[in-house]
Design a protein around this motif. Structure first.
Motif, PDB file in Angstrom:
ATOM      1  N   MET A   1      17.004  47.568  23.354  1.00 22.25           N
ATOM      2  CA  MET A   1      17.949  47.118  24.349  1.00 22.25           C
ATOM      3  C   MET A   1      19.307  46.917  23.680  1.00 22.25           C
ATOM      4  SD  MET A   1      17.614  43.976  26.972  1.00 22.25           S
ATOM      5  CE  MET A   1      18.400  42.587  26.220  1.00 22.25           C
ATOM      6  N   ARG A   2      20.345  47.437  24.311  1.00 24.52           N
ATOM      7  CA  ARG A   2      21.708  47.336  23.780  1.00 24.52           C
ATOM      8  C   ARG A   2      22.432  46.158  24.431  1.00 24.52           C
ATOM      9  NH1 ARG A   2      26.206  52.100  24.134  1.00 24.52           N
ATOM     10  NH2 ARG A   2      27.814  51.032  22.966  1.00 24.52           N
ATOM     11  N   ILE A   3      23.070  45.328  23.640  1.00 18.51           N
ATOM     12  CA  ILE A   3      23.839  44.194  24.135  1.00 18.51           C
ATOM     13  C   ILE A   3      25.284  44.638  24.362  1.00 18.51           C
ATOM     14  CG2 ILE A   3      24.622  41.845  23.644  1.00 18.51           C
ATOM     15  CD1 ILE A   3      21.633  41.972  23.881  1.00 18.51           C
ATOM     16  N   MET A   4      25.818  44.358  25.559  1.00 12.93           N
ATOM     17  CA  MET A   4      27.193  44.706  25.869  1.00 12.93           C
ATOM     18  C   MET A   4      28.135  43.746  25.160  1.00 12.93           C
ATOM     19  SD  MET A   4      28.949  44.769  29.625  1.00 12.93           S
ATOM     20  CE  MET A   4      29.029  46.444  30.183  1.00 12.93           C
ATOM     21  N   SER A   5      29.200  44.275  24.580  1.00 11.20           N
ATOM     22  CA  SER A   5      30.178  43.420  23.898  1.00 11.20           C
ATOM     23  C   SER A   5      30.864  42.496  24.908  1.00 11.20           C
ATOM     24  CB  SER A   5      31.215  44.265  23.163  1.00 11.20           C
ATOM     25  OG  SER A   5      32.018  44.968  24.081  1.00 11.20           O
ATOM     26  N   LEU A   6      31.400  41.387  24.408  1.00 12.23           N
ATOM     27  CA  LEU A   6      32.062  40.411  25.262  1.00 12.23           C
ATOM     28  C   LEU A   6      33.456  40.858  25.652  1.00 12.23           C
ATOM     29  CD1 LEU A   6      31.072  37.100  23.442  1.00 12.23           C
ATOM     30  CD2 LEU A   6      30.060  38.082  25.509  1.00 12.23           C
ATOM     31  N   MET A   7      33.852  40.478  26.873  1.00  7.24           N
ATOM     32  CA  MET A   7      35.217  40.706  27.321  1.00  7.24           C
ATOM     33  C   MET A   7      36.144  39.746  26.584  1.00  7.24           C
ATOM     34  SD  MET A   7      34.462  40.903  31.416  1.00  7.24           S
ATOM     35  CE  MET A   7      36.162  40.643  31.797  1.00  7.24           C
ATOM     36  N   TYR A   8      37.438  40.039  26.604  1.00  7.89           N
ATOM     37  CA  TYR A   8      38.427  39.148  25.997  1.00  7.89           C
ATOM     38  C   TYR A   8      38.604  37.883  26.831  1.00  7.89           C
ATOM     39  CZ  TYR A   8      39.656  42.947  22.872  1.00  7.89           C
ATOM     40  OH  TYR A   8      39.614  43.932  21.922  1.00  7.89           O
ATOM     41  N   ASN A   9      38.697  38.052  28.160  1.00  6.56           N
ATOM     42  CA  ASN A   9      38.864  36.911  29.061  1.00  6.56           C
ATOM     43  C   ASN A   9      37.529  36.543  29.678  1.00  6.56           C
ATOM     44  OD1 ASN A   9      41.647  36.385  28.973  1.00  6.56           O
ATOM     45  ND2 ASN A   9      42.056  38.106  30.343  1.00  6.56           N
ATOM     46  N   ILE A  10      37.190  35.273  29.617  1.00  9.22           N
ATOM     47  CA  ILE A  10      36.027  34.774  30.338  1.00  9.22           C
ATOM     48  C   ILE A  10      36.558  34.282  31.666  1.00  9.22           C
ATOM     49  CG2 ILE A  10      34.201  33.057  30.377  1.00  9.22           C
ATOM     50  CD1 ILE A  10      34.236  33.200  27.304  1.00  9.22           C
ATOM     51  N   SER A  11      36.135  34.901  32.763  1.00 10.28           N
ATOM     52  CA  SER A  11      36.720  34.565  34.050  1.00 10.28           C
ATOM     53  C   SER A  11      35.680  34.610  35.159  1.00 10.28           C
ATOM     54  CB  SER A  11      37.875  35.523  34.366  1.00 10.28           C
ATOM     55  OG  SER A  11      37.438  36.857  34.315  1.00 10.28           O
ATOM     56  N   ILE A  12      36.034  34.016  36.291  1.00  9.96           N
ATOM     57  CA  ILE A  12      35.232  34.089  37.498  1.00  9.96           C
ATOM     58  C   ILE A  12      36.083  34.735  38.576  1.00  9.96           C
ATOM     59  CG2 ILE A  12      33.847  32.054  36.920  1.00  9.96           C
ATOM     60  CD1 ILE A  12      35.579  30.482  38.910  1.00  9.96           C
ATOM     61  N   GLY A  13      35.473  35.178  39.658  1.00 14.27           N
ATOM     62  CA  GLY A  13      36.228  35.791  40.743  1.00 14.27           C
ATOM     63  C   GLY A  13      36.882  37.089  40.340  1.00 14.27           C
ATOM     64  N   VAL A  14      36.278  37.778  39.373  1.00 19.08           N
ATOM     65  CA  VAL A  14      36.831  39.038  38.874  1.00 19.08           C
ATOM     66  C   VAL A  14      36.369  40.193  39.772  1.00 19.08           C
ATOM     67  CG1 VAL A  14      34.919  39.383  37.255  1.00 19.08           C
ATOM     68  CG2 VAL A  14      37.092  40.441  36.782  1.00 19.08           C
ATOM     69  N   GLY A  15      37.247  41.169  39.989  1.00 19.96           N
ATOM     70  CA  GLY A  15      36.873  42.390  40.701  1.00 19.96           C
ATOM     71  C   GLY A  15      36.354  43.405  39.703  1.00 19.96           C
ATOM     72  N   VAL A  16      35.328  44.154  40.085  1.00 20.85           N
ATOM     73  CA  VAL A  16      34.726  45.130  39.180  1.00 20.85           C
ATOM     74  C   VAL A  16      34.661  46.484  39.877  1.00 20.85           C
ATOM     75  CG1 VAL A  16      32.664  45.718  37.860  1.00 20.85           C
ATOM     76  CG2 VAL A  16      33.359  43.331  38.080  1.00 20.85           C
ATOM     77  N   ALA A  17      35.064  47.534  39.160  1.00 21.27           N
ATOM     78  CA  ALA A  17      35.023  48.882  39.705  1.00 21.27           C
ATOM     79  C   ALA A  17      34.794  49.880  38.567  1.00 21.27           C
ATOM     80  CB  ALA A  17      36.329  49.221  40.426  1.00 21.27           C
ATOM     81  N   VAL A  18      34.255  51.038  38.928  1.00 16.32           N
ATOM     82  CA  VAL A  18      34.051  52.127  37.974  1.00 16.32           C
ATOM     83  C   VAL A  18      35.107  53.184  38.233  1.00 16.32           C
ATOM     84  CG1 VAL A  18      32.489  53.973  37.239  1.00 16.32           C
ATOM     85  CG2 VAL A  18      31.580  51.708  37.794  1.00 16.32           C
ATOM     86  N   GLY A  19      35.834  53.555  37.175  1.00 19.99           N
ATOM     87  CA  GLY A  19      36.823  54.618  37.243  1.00 19.99           C
ATOM     88  C   GLY A  19      36.573  55.581  36.107  1.00 19.99           C
ATOM     89  N   GLY A  20      36.295  56.842  36.443  1.00 17.73           N
ATOM     90  CA  GLY A  20      35.941  57.810  35.404  1.00 17.73           C
ATOM     91  C   GLY A  20      34.649  57.388  34.736  1.00 17.73           C
ATOM     92  N   GLU A  21      34.665  57.305  33.422  1.00 19.80           N
ATOM     93  CA  GLU A  21      33.472  56.905  32.663  1.00 19.80           C
ATOM     94  C   GLU A  21      33.553  55.451  32.213  1.00 19.80           C
ATOM     95  OE1 GLU A  21      32.926  59.681  29.478  1.00 19.80           O
ATOM     96  OE2 GLU A  21      33.033  61.395  30.820  1.00 19.80           O
ATOM     97  N   TYR A  22      34.435  54.674  32.819  1.00 16.87           N
ATOM     98  CA  TYR A  22      34.686  53.315  32.365  1.00 16.87           C
ATOM     99  C   TYR A  22      34.390  52.295  33.457  1.00 16.87           C
ATOM    100  CZ  TYR A  22      37.295  56.020  28.952  1.00 16.87           C
ATOM    101  OH  TYR A  22      37.661  56.936  27.999  1.00 16.87           O
ATOM    102  N   LEU A  23      34.070  51.082  33.022  1.00 16.63           N
ATOM    103  CA  LEU A  23      33.913  49.936  33.897  1.00 16.63           C
ATOM    104  C   LEU A  23      35.164  49.077  33.741  1.00 16.63           C
ATOM    105  CD1 LEU A  23      31.995  48.198  35.701  1.00 16.63           C
ATOM    106  CD2 LEU A  23      31.260  47.092  33.575  1.00 16.63           C
ATOM    107  N   PHE A  24      35.761  48.670  34.851  1.00 23.69           N
ATOM    108  CA  PHE A  24      36.980  47.874  34.813  1.00 23.69           C
ATOM    109  C   PHE A  24      36.713  46.485  35.377  1.00 23.69           C
ATOM    110  CE2 PHE A  24      38.463  52.173  34.613  1.00 23.69           C
ATOM    111  CZ  PHE A  24      39.609  52.123  33.845  1.00 23.69           C
ATOM    112  N   ALA A  25      37.210  45.461  34.698  1.00 20.55           N
ATOM    113  CA  ALA A  25      37.180  44.083  35.162  1.00 20.55           C
ATOM    114  C   ALA A  25      38.620  43.712  35.514  1.00 20.55           C
ATOM    115  CB  ALA A  25      36.628  43.165  34.081  1.00 20.55           C
ATOM    116  N   ILE A  26      38.848  43.393  36.785  1.00 15.18           N
ATOM    117  CA  ILE A  26      40.203  43.273  37.323  1.00 15.18           C
ATOM    118  C   ILE A  26      40.469  41.837  37.762  1.00 15.18           C
ATOM    119  CG2 ILE A  26      41.740  44.110  39.135  1.00 15.18           C
ATOM    120  CD1 ILE A  26      39.945  46.671  39.176  1.00 15.18           C
ATOM    121  N   GLY A  27      41.520  41.215  37.190  1.00 10.52           N
ATOM    122  CA  GLY A  27      41.949  39.890  37.605  1.00 10.52           C
ATOM    123  C   GLY A  27      40.890  38.827  37.402  1.00 10.52           C
ATOM    124  N   GLY A  28      40.794  37.904  38.357  1.00 12.00           N
ATOM    125  CA  GLY A  28      39.869  36.785  38.288  1.00 12.00           C
ATOM    126  C   GLY A  28      40.610  35.496  37.995  1.00 12.00           C
TER     127      GLY A  28
END
Length: 135
Positions: A1-28
């Protein structure tokens, strides 16, 4: 099992979307402050990186992908609910304001489509287009 690296910002109410081959964490919200930051996750390298900031801070932002762009819809800027919309050009790494919604809202569900938006407009404008109303 692979562990996903941590984001820089720890946030709630973040928007999430996939664009191309990437996952984006937006605002929050970081604690109680809305964010304009956007992070991109690359599953090949297991790394998060920052991309261009949105033009507006948005917590509780609706997020989706369509037409080669990411969309940030509504949210809350720390003072009021938003009706503004902006889109992110993945190739240019730039956010641009778009037409606002009629209603101010946060926490919206947003769904993207792989179809051509212009083709949808043509179907809607065709004489054979009918909306089925259910009671």
């Amino acid at each position: 099992m692979r562990i996903m690296s941590l984001m820089y910002n720890i946030s709630i109410g973040v928007g999430v979307a996939v664009g191309g081959e990437y996952l984006f964490a937006i605002g929050g919200f970081d604690d109680s402050s809305p964010l304009d930051s956007v992070e991109k996750y690359d599953p090949r390298t297991n790394q998060w990186t920052y991309v261009a900031n949105m033009t507006t801070c948005r917590g509780g932002v609706g997020a989706g992908a369509m037409g080669g762009r990411l969309w940030a819809v509504g949210g809350h800027n720390g003072e009021q609910y938003l009706n503004s919309v902006e889109s992110y050009n993945l190739l240019a790494d730039r956010w641009e304001e778009s037409a606002p919604m009629h209603v101010f809202r946060a926490g919206s569900g947003v769904v993207g489509s792989f179809c051509d938006v212009e083709a949808l407009r043509n179907v809607h404008d065709s004489p054979n287009y009918r909306v089925k109303e259910e009671v």
